[in-house]
Design an enzyme around this catalytic site. Structure first.
Site, PDB file in Angstrom:
ATOM      1  N   SER A  87     -54.250 -38.775  23.779  1.00  0.00           N
ATOM      2  CA  SER A  87     -55.421 -39.160  24.579  1.00  0.00           C
ATOM      3  C   SER A  87     -56.496 -39.759  23.693  1.00  0.00           C
ATOM      4  CB  SER A  87     -55.976 -37.909  25.267  1.00  0.00           C
ATOM      5  OG  SER A  87     -57.268 -38.154  25.787  1.00  0.00           O
ATOM      6  N   TYR A 106     -59.401 -28.859  24.573  1.00  0.00           N
ATOM      7  CA  TYR A 106     -58.322 -29.735  25.074  1.00  0.00           C
ATOM      8  C   TYR A 106     -58.062 -30.854  24.064  1.00  0.00           C
ATOM      9  CZ  TYR A 106     -56.313 -33.805  27.244  1.00  0.00           C
ATOM     10  OH  TYR A 106     -55.543 -34.917  27.482  1.00  0.00           O
ATOM     11  N   LYS A 119     -54.730 -31.889  21.309  1.00  0.00           N
ATOM     12  CA  LYS A 119     -54.087 -33.199  21.118  1.00  0.00           C
ATOM     13  C   LYS A 119     -54.130 -33.590  19.634  1.00  0.00           C
ATOM     14  CE  LYS A 119     -53.091 -34.164  25.442  1.00  0.00           C
ATOM     15  NZ  LYS A 119     -51.698 -34.183  25.921  1.00  0.00           N
TER      16      LYS A 119
HETATM   17  C1  WQD Z   1     -65.391 -41.092  33.624  1.00  0.00           C
HETATM   18  C2  WQD Z   1     -66.868 -41.428  33.865  1.00  0.00           C
HETATM   19  C3  WQD Z   1     -68.323 -39.530  33.878  1.00  0.00           C
HETATM   20  C4  WQD Z   1     -66.703 -37.678  37.496  1.00  0.00           C
HETATM   21  C5  WQD Z   1     -61.472 -37.678  30.803  1.00  0.00           C
HETATM   22  C6  WQD Z   1     -61.031 -36.779  29.706  1.00  0.00           C
HETATM   23  C7  WQD Z   1     -60.025 -37.472  28.843  1.00  0.00           C
HETATM   24  C8  WQD Z   1     -58.906 -38.063  29.674  1.00  0.00           C
HETATM   25  C9  WQD Z   1     -59.438 -38.938  30.780  1.00  0.00           C
HETATM   26  C10 WQD Z   1     -57.030 -36.571  29.542  1.00  0.00           C
HETATM   27  C11 WQD Z   1     -67.804 -40.628  32.981  1.00  0.00           C
HETATM   28  C12 WQD Z   1     -68.297 -40.198  35.249  1.00  0.00           C
HETATM   29  C13 WQD Z   1     -66.927 -38.543  36.429  1.00  0.00           C
HETATM   30  C14 WQD Z   1     -67.703 -37.536  38.506  1.00  0.00           C
HETATM   31  C15 WQD Z   1     -69.068 -39.132  37.343  1.00  0.00           C
HETATM   32  N1  WQD Z   1     -58.107 -37.030  30.224  1.00  0.00           N
HETATM   33  N2  WQD Z   1     -68.083 -39.247  36.361  1.00  0.00           N
HETATM   34  N3  WQD Z   1     -68.851 -38.284  38.381  1.00  0.00           N
HETATM   35  O1  WQD Z   1     -64.516 -38.152  30.828  1.00  0.00           O
HETATM   36  O2  WQD Z   1     -63.869 -40.572  30.359  1.00  0.00           O
HETATM   37  O3  WQD Z   1     -62.132 -38.787  30.262  1.00  0.00           O
HETATM   38  O4  WQD Z   1     -60.355 -38.135  31.545  1.00  0.00           O
HETATM   39  O5  WQD Z   1     -56.598 -36.993  28.504  1.00  0.00           O
HETATM   40  O6  WQD Z   1     -59.512 -36.521  27.947  1.00  0.00           O
HETATM   41  O7  WQD Z   1     -62.165 -36.487  28.905  1.00  0.00           O
HETATM   42  O8  WQD Z   1     -63.072 -39.468  32.464  1.00  0.00           O
HETATM   43  O9  WQD Z   1     -63.077 -39.645  34.903  1.00  0.00           O
HETATM   44  O10 WQD Z   1     -64.006 -37.540  33.834  1.00  0.00           O
HETATM   45  O11 WQD Z   1     -65.287 -39.668  33.680  1.00  0.00           O
HETATM   46  O12 WQD Z   1     -70.115 -39.788  37.240  1.00  0.00           O
HETATM   47  O13 WQD Z   1     -67.556 -36.755  39.481  1.00  0.00           O
HETATM   48  O14 WQD Z   1     -67.199 -41.082  35.210  1.00  0.00           O
HETATM   49  O15 WQD Z   1     -69.656 -39.147  33.536  1.00  0.00           O
HETATM   50  O16 WQD Z   1     -68.881 -41.457  32.630  1.00  0.00           O
HETATM   51  P1  WQD Z   1     -63.525 -39.251  30.938  1.00  0.00           P
HETATM   52  P2  WQD Z   1     -63.832 -39.012  33.791  1.00  0.00           P
END
Ligand code: WQD
Length: 339
Positions: A124, A148, A152
């Site tokens: 990741s 997490y 990785k």
């Molecule tokens: C994306 C953007 C949030 C939810 C995560 C894990 C990473 C990988 C992919 C496994 C951010 C914003 C999110 C919400 C929001 N997973 N957001 N409201 O954090 O980039 O990565 O998923 O490997 O390890 O960390 O993805 O989809 O959680 O967030 O505003 O209800 O959307 O702040 O900017 P992220 P995400």
């Protein structure tokens, strides 16, 4: 090739199983169904018209894992099985280290015993931690900021040591950016249990009325519209990256990390607008406080995967949202109505 897919019933696992079989590979799936549904594998067979062996096994059950390797003769393993919720890993670190790290050690011991030396690992972009220099390249130092992500990092280091210990091993570490979307059929897709942690399944649940509104975690970042920027990649492009990596490791040795991203960053608001265009549904949202640990900007340099795997993401953000909407609107409650 005959491939054992661990965690093959999960979101990226199912899409990769479809892509593997459509590329002519044979598969067997190992999954404990702790965070997935057997119905998803029935749909993989429906899409491909092919049946395949399914082993309901937990990687922590070394005897059962040994049994799987004794029954089959695998040319390679694609290893997805593991827990993946950042927030949950902070609350339950031991569960994450046991499942992800110890589970991988049990798998690797069985592989070594049975002479299976080709492995594609589901890593990741989270391993880049708080790196600020964009786009992210594979030569950056890896240092995660949550349990997490640390699992990785540890697994990448274990696999690097394994490859160094024996000339036979050939290992690809695939660093995913933000997987989104679903197979065009709308029959398989992301099916998080409970309240989604990630942006796009949350948006699609708001669109089908399962959730009332989307919390936007801050719009005061140093970005054009104030919301965070990420590298969203279609899950079928990601699946294709696994097929390309499998083909690469069938003729090489050693270990290599590859970024699987589009190289393009989109903001939260960009995604909301693309989803509204794809679905025709207005998404209710409310700007709330920032989520701790969120980086303002994160996107990939995917040059290495292009040069060495002959792989490049093709699908647009709009296509990601169109395919996500087809899945969610046809399966408002995911697979759960079919236990
Ligand atoms: C994306 C953007 C949030 C939810 C995560 C894990 C990473 C990988 C992919 C496994 C951010 C914003 C999110 C919400 C929001 N997973 N957001 N409201 O954090 O980039 O990565 O998923 O490997 O390890 O960390 O993805 O989809 O959680 O967030 O505003 O209800 O959307 O702040 O900017 P992220 P995400």
């Amino acid at each position: 090739m005959n491939v054992l897919v661990t965690g093959g019933a999960g979101y990226i696992g199912t899409h990769t199983c479809v892509e593997l079989m459509e590329a002519g590979h044979e598969i067997s799936v190992l999954d404990n169904f702790s965070n997935s549904n057997p119905e998803a594998l029935k749909r993989v067979s429906e899409i491909t018209g092919k049946e395949f062996p399914i082993h309901q096994v937990d990687l922590l059950d070394a005897k059962a894992v040994e049994g799987v390797f004794s029954q089959g003769s695998y040319d390679a393993v694609i290893h997805f099985a593991g827990l993946k919720a950042v927030g949950e890993s902070v609350q339950k670190p031991l569960e994450y280290y046991m499942n992800n790290v110890t589970g991988t050690l049990v798998l690797c011991q069985a592989m070594q015993k049975h002479g299976v030396t080709r492995l594609v690992f589901s890593s990741s972009a989270t391993v880049y931690g708080t790196a600020e220099k964009m786009p992210l390249t594979e030569d950056l130092p890896i240092a995660a900021i949550n349990p997490y992500g640390r699992t990785k990092v540890m697994i990448e280091q274990i696999l690097t040591d394994l490859a160094a210990s024996s000339q036979q091993f050939s290992i690809a570490l695939l660093r995913y950016f933000n997987p989104v979307g679903a197979h065009k059929s709308g029959r398989i897709g992301e099916d998080p249990s409970g309240i989604p942690n990630n942006l796009t399944p949350y948006i699609s649940k708001v669109a089908v009325g399962v959730l009332p509104e989307l919390p936007v975690f801050g719009n005061d970042y140093d970005t054009p519209d104030g919301t965070c920027i990420r590298d969203y990649i279609h899950v079928m492009d990601l699946a294709n990256g696994h097929v390309k990596a499998l083909e690469k490791i069938s003729s090489t040795t050693g270990v290599n990390a590859y970024n699987l991203g589009t190289g393009v960053g989109y903001s939260v608001m960009d995604v909301i607008h693309a989803f509204e265009q794809a679905s025709g549904v207005k998404i209710r949202y409310r700007v709330t406080d920032r989520r701790p640990g969120d980086a303002p900007v994160s996107y990939a340099d995917a040059t290495k995967a292009g040069n060495e795997l002959g792989w490049k993401a093709k699908r647009t953000l709009l296509e990601m949202c169109e395919d996500l909407w087809r899945w969610q609107s046809n399966n408002a409650n995911g697979y759960q109505s079919q236990r």
